[in-house]
Motif scaffolding. Structure first.
Motif, PDB file in Angstrom:
ATOM      1  N   ALA A  35      19.861 -30.318 -99.226  1.00 34.65           N
ATOM      2  CA  ALA A  35      18.480 -30.974 -99.432  1.00 34.65           C
ATOM      3  C   ALA A  35      17.363 -30.608 -98.819  1.00 34.65           C
ATOM      4  O   ALA A  35      16.033 -30.850 -99.227  1.00 34.65           O
ATOM      5  N   LYS A  36      17.477 -30.144 -97.466  1.00 34.01           N
ATOM      6  CA  LYS A  36      16.428 -29.950 -96.552  1.00 34.01           C
ATOM      7  C   LYS A  36      15.673 -28.854 -96.929  1.00 34.01           C
ATOM      8  O   LYS A  36      16.234 -27.660 -97.098  1.00 34.01           O
ATOM      9  N   HIS A  37      14.366 -28.740 -96.816  1.00 36.66           N
ATOM     10  CA  HIS A  37      13.461 -27.518 -97.008  1.00 36.66           C
ATOM     11  C   HIS A  37      13.768 -26.585 -95.920  1.00 36.66           C
ATOM     12  O   HIS A  37      13.878 -26.837 -94.811  1.00 36.66           O
ATOM     13  N   ALA A  38      13.849 -25.325 -96.433  1.00 37.30           N
ATOM     14  CA  ALA A  38      14.358 -24.365 -95.376  1.00 37.30           C
ATOM     15  C   ALA A  38      13.328 -23.779 -94.476  1.00 37.30           C
ATOM     16  O   ALA A  38      13.589 -23.720 -93.109  1.00 37.30           O
ATOM     17  N   ASP A  39      12.043 -24.411 -94.702  1.00 44.45           N
ATOM     18  CA  ASP A  39      10.885 -24.174 -93.625  1.00 44.45           C
ATOM     19  C   ASP A  39      11.057 -25.217 -92.375  1.00 44.45           C
ATOM     20  O   ASP A  39      10.669 -24.860 -91.237  1.00 44.45           O
ATOM     21  N   ASP A  40      11.798 -26.184 -92.625  1.00 47.15           N
ATOM     22  CA  ASP A  40      11.842 -27.347 -91.756  1.00 47.15           C
ATOM     23  C   ASP A  40      13.024 -26.906 -90.748  1.00 47.15           C
ATOM     24  O   ASP A  40      13.393 -27.734 -89.672  1.00 47.15           O
ATOM     25  N   LEU A  41      13.857 -25.682 -91.088  1.00 46.06           N
ATOM     26  CA  LEU A  41      14.938 -25.346 -90.039  1.00 46.06           C
ATOM     27  C   LEU A  41      14.423 -24.033 -89.371  1.00 46.06           C
ATOM     28  O   LEU A  41      15.142 -23.421 -88.594  1.00 46.06           O
ATOM     29  N   LEU A  42      13.182 -23.725 -89.464  1.00 51.55           N
ATOM     30  CA  LEU A  42      12.805 -22.551 -88.596  1.00 51.55           C
ATOM     31  C   LEU A  42      12.642 -22.827 -87.067  1.00 51.55           C
ATOM     32  O   LEU A  42      12.775 -21.894 -86.377  1.00 51.55           O
ATOM     33  N   SER A  43      12.672 -24.017 -86.815  1.00 53.30           N
ATOM     34  CA  SER A  43      12.803 -24.146 -85.360  1.00 53.30           C
ATOM     35  C   SER A  43      13.969 -24.139 -84.644  1.00 53.30           C
ATOM     36  O   SER A  43      14.412 -24.126 -83.527  1.00 53.30           O
ATOM     37  N   THR A  44      15.305 -24.029 -85.698  1.00 53.42           N
ATOM     38  CA  THR A  44      16.600 -23.862 -85.221  1.00 53.42           C
ATOM     39  C   THR A  44      17.003 -22.530 -84.937  1.00 53.42           C
ATOM     40  O   THR A  44      16.426 -21.573 -85.130  1.00 53.42           O
ATOM     41  N   GLU A  45      18.359 -22.404 -84.788  1.00 54.64           N
ATOM     42  CA  GLU A  45      18.896 -20.941 -84.580  1.00 54.64           C
ATOM     43  C   GLU A  45      19.659 -20.429 -85.918  1.00 54.64           C
ATOM     44  O   GLU A  45      20.267 -19.607 -85.774  1.00 54.64           O
ATOM     45  N   ILE A  46      19.320 -21.178 -87.054  1.00 52.03           N
ATOM     46  CA  ILE A  46      19.107 -20.632 -88.427  1.00 52.03           C
ATOM     47  C   ILE A  46      19.376 -18.999 -88.586  1.00 52.03           C
ATOM     48  O   ILE A  46      18.412 -18.515 -88.188  1.00 52.03           O
TER      49      ILE A  46
END
Length: 456
Positions: A163-174
């Motif tokens: 459900a999470k928007h991908a841009d909100d994961l850019l601060s992680t190690e994804i």
């Protein structure tokens, strides 16, 4: 005997805790420990089973790192037990082995249609978004409406990542391929289904609270699920964790919905019946029976059948252990048969000399990381006091294991190699203000670890 040589298979928290506790245990002999893992990097499910937006949980790596960086435990990564090294090999070079291989397969969900195209195991999806080197780089994220079956933390991780928007994961190690895949996802609705009620969920409050912090995602709950029976009210009143979970859910019920571009639905009292397919064999709907409380904390069926249109479904109903070559295995429970970590022959319950277990392969995939530490203490007590059942190795020298792996052409990685890879991943993240960017392909991980040129 002046030195006990121990092999530990599995370099996740269970294996590292076992090594640390063994080295600190009271004993009358020296100990030498070699830690083996089939992956080139250590830390197991903390690296490959925790969602990338969980930095607090991933902080456990810092404690594990301190143990390994003392330098009194040798690490052999990219060594697969049963392929690169066998039980007979271990018997030749060690006095005992501790298996800490965890549980990485999905538990089955035996309902019609579960094998349709578009039906996935949560463990495979978690491995994909965590950059596991042994899963495909692409994931088929084409569904607008998705079902997730389960009411535990893994179900929440899967639901949140969908459900999470991908841009909100850019601060992680994804990893970059995961970001691109999630960015292109057309998902609008994620439906989470649990068989029992809100007061019986297996979520932890922290995991649940994080779910409600998603940007541009509405939390959708249904009033019919909150007509609590006496058993549920008692659980809320008497258990602090259940009380906190209820408060979180009640706050979500008061939130306005309808403004976000994505919705995350929580459905309780839903017993899976069938995954419905279309004429092409693809997932088309999820069919379930509405349940109700049975006044004792459980549920019974109501006979009311409901159906939700979906195009993909993820089962998050638990993990399951995998058998190991030459080691007894309980197929029903997915564990090594054991008594307090001492391996047993399944049929006779007799002790298997020199073989021990800890972590999820010992007790099944239940409990948190804290349980893993107490698990290891129990097993290590038996290792230290079990001299009568230890093996008598022909070649117990530390160099003999290196010679064996070299003679077989095994490209193993060691602790210095992990430091190389760790520093490389951190450097990849620095220009983007990220803690790290994971290297995903196995051959690249090995080449960086061993300071070799990558395979073209």
């Amino acid at each position: 005997m002046t030195k006990l040589r121990v092999a530990i298979v599995g370099a996740g928290p269970a294996g590292i805790y076992a090594a640390d506790i063994l080295l600190k245990a009271e004993r009358t002999f020296d100990v030498s420990i070699d830690l083996f893992d089939r992956l080139p990097a250590p830390y197991g499910l903390v690296r490959y089973g925790v969602a990338p937006d969980h930095p607090r949980i991933k902080g456990i790596i810092n404690a594990l790192r301190e143990v390994l960086d003392r330098g009194d435990i040798r690490v052999f990564g990219n060594v697969d037990f049963g392929t690169d090294i066998s039980l007979d090999d271990l018997k030749r070079h060690y006095h005992a082995v501790i298996f800490a291989t965890g549980a990485v397969r999905d538990a089955s969900l035996n309902i019609p249609g579960i094998d349709l195209e578009g039906s996935y195991g949560a463990a495979d999806f978690v491995s994909w978004f965590d950059g596991h080197p042994d899963v495909p780089r692409d994931w088929p994220l084409t569904a607008k409406s998705v079902a997730v079956i389960g009411n535990g933390n893994v179900a929440l991780d899967v639901s949140r990542m969908l459900a999470k928007h991908a841009d909100d994961l850019l601060s992680t190690e994804i990893p970059p391929n995961v970001y691109e895949g999630l960015k292109a996802s057309p998902v609008t609705d994620v439906h989470v289904f649990g068989r029992r009620g809100p007061a019986q969920v297996k979520f932890t409050p922290l995991e649940l609270r994080e779910l409600g912090e998603l940007n541009d995602v509405d939390m959708v709950l249904y009033d019919e699920d909150f007509d609590y029976d006496e058993a549920s009210r008692t659980a809320i009143a008497s258990n602090k964790q259940v009380m906190v979970i209820d408060k979180i859910l009640q706050k979500w019920r008061e939130r306005p919905v309808g403004n976000a571009s994505r919705r995350l639905h929580l459905h309780f009292y839903a017993r899976p019946i069938e995954v419905v397919g279309d004429e092409n064999g693809n997932v088309a709907a999820f069919r379930y029976e509405r349940t109700r409380p049975d006044a004792a904390g459980g549920v019974v069926g109501t006979g009311e059948i409901r159906e939700v249109p979906i195009q993909a479904i993820y089962r998050a109903v638990g993990y399951f252990g995998s058998p190991l070559d030459g080691i007894p295995f309980d197929k029903k429970h997915g564990v090594i048969p054991n008594r307090e970590g001492v391996a047993l022959h399944k049929a006779s319950n007799e002790v298997v000399p020199g073989v021990y277990a800890t972590g999820w392969i010992k007790r099944g995939p239940v409990g948190l990381i804290g349980h893993t530490k107490s698990d290891a203490m129990e097993t290590i007590r038996h290792v230290v006091n079990g001299e009568g059942s230890w093996w008598s190795p022909e070649a117990p020298s530390e160099q003999s294991v290196i010679d064996l792996l070299d003679s077989r052409g095994v490209k193993y990685t060691d602790l210095d190699g992990w430091h190389n890879l760790d520093q490389h991943e951190i450097a990849l993240g620095e220009p983007h203000g990220r803690a790290r960017v994971k290297v995903v392909p196995r051959d690249e991980m090995i080449a960086i670890s061993r300071a070799e040129s990558p395979v073209a």
